[in-house]
Motif scaffolding. Structure first.
Motif, PDB file in Angstrom:
ATOM      1  N   GLU A   1       0.856  -1.196   0.000  1.00 29.21           N
ATOM      2  CA  GLU A   1       0.000   0.000   0.000  1.00 29.21           C
ATOM      3  C   GLU A   1       0.883   1.234   0.000  1.00 29.21           C
ATOM      4  N   ASP A   2       0.732   2.085  -1.012  1.00 28.90           N
ATOM      5  CA  ASP A   2       1.584   3.268  -1.105  1.00 28.90           C
ATOM      6  C   ASP A   2       1.072   4.455  -0.309  1.00 28.90           C
ATOM      7  N   ASP A   3      -0.166   4.415   0.147  1.00 30.49           N
ATOM      8  CA  ASP A   3      -0.706   5.463   1.012  1.00 30.49           C
ATOM      9  C   ASP A   3      -0.311   5.106   2.444  1.00 30.49           C
TER      10      ASP A   3
ATOM     11  N   ASN B   1       6.166   0.311  -1.267  1.00 26.46           N
ATOM     12  CA  ASN B   1       6.479   0.385  -2.697  1.00 26.46           C
ATOM     13  C   ASN B   1       6.917  -0.998  -3.183  1.00 26.46           C
ATOM     14  N   CYS B   2       7.087  -1.102  -4.481  1.00 27.59           N
ATOM     15  CA  CYS B   2       7.420  -2.371  -5.098  1.00 27.59           C
ATOM     16  C   CYS B   2       8.764  -2.900  -4.614  1.00 27.59           C
TER      17      CYS B   2
ATOM     18  N   ILE C   1      -1.744  -8.714  -0.478  1.00 28.32           N
ATOM     19  CA  ILE C   1      -2.805  -7.746  -0.775  1.00 28.32           C
ATOM     20  C   ILE C   1      -2.117  -6.509  -1.332  1.00 28.32           C
ATOM     21  N   ALA C   2      -2.514  -6.125  -2.544  1.00 30.55           N
ATOM     22  CA  ALA C   2      -1.865  -4.981  -3.192  1.00 30.55           C
ATOM     23  C   ALA C   2      -2.896  -3.924  -3.546  1.00 30.55           C
TER      24      ALA C   2
ATOM     25  N   VAL D   1       2.834  -2.039 -10.904  1.00 34.94           N
ATOM     26  CA  VAL D   1       4.193  -2.483 -10.594  1.00 34.94           C
ATOM     27  C   VAL D   1       4.217  -3.885 -10.014  1.00 34.94           C
ATOM     28  N   ILE D   2       3.094  -4.361  -9.502  1.00 33.82           N
ATOM     29  CA  ILE D   2       3.096  -5.716  -8.935  1.00 33.82           C
ATOM     30  C   ILE D   2       3.299  -6.773 -10.015  1.00 33.82           C
ATOM     31  N   ASN D   3       3.051  -6.411 -11.274  1.00 32.61           N
ATOM     32  CA  ASN D   3       3.338  -7.360 -12.351  1.00 32.61           C
ATOM     33  C   ASN D   3       4.805  -7.776 -12.330  1.00 32.61           C
ATOM     34  N   ARG D   4       5.694  -6.866 -11.909  1.00 33.29           N
ATOM     35  CA  ARG D   4       7.109  -7.202 -11.738  1.00 33.29           C
ATOM     36  C   ARG D   4       7.291  -8.274 -10.680  1.00 33.29           C
TER      37      ARG D   4
END
Length: 88
Positions: A8-10, A33-34, A50-51, A58-61
């Protein structure tokens, strides 16, 4: 105890979710972050990832790393909007 990697970026939302899930009995690793998520995935294998929908680009990476480390992968796409109001 089940473990969750929460991406979670927030920062405030991530912390609130971490507290809520910990109180529910889960072991939580919070990544903002990733890159942080990649580091966590080299250290341990969570039961659940959980993303944030905004981070899923970016989670595809991370998908290959997640699939290689976890015995079962289920992708759930969730869109959740929150409106904030500050004063009038």
């Amino acid at each position: 105890m089940s473990s969750i990697l929460l991406l979670e970026d927030d920062e405030e939302l991530g912390e609130a979710l971490r507290i809520y899930l910990q109180k529910a009995g889960y072991e939580i690793r919070l990544a903002g972050n990733c890159r942080s998520a990649e580091i966590f995935l080299t250290e341990y294998v969570p039961d659940i990832v959980i993303a944030d929908i905004m981070v899923t680009v970016v989670i595809n990476r991370l998908r290959k790393k997640i699939e290689n480390n976890m015995t079962e992968s289920v992708y759930i796409r969730n869109v959740f909007g929150v409106g904030y109001t500050f004063g009038e």
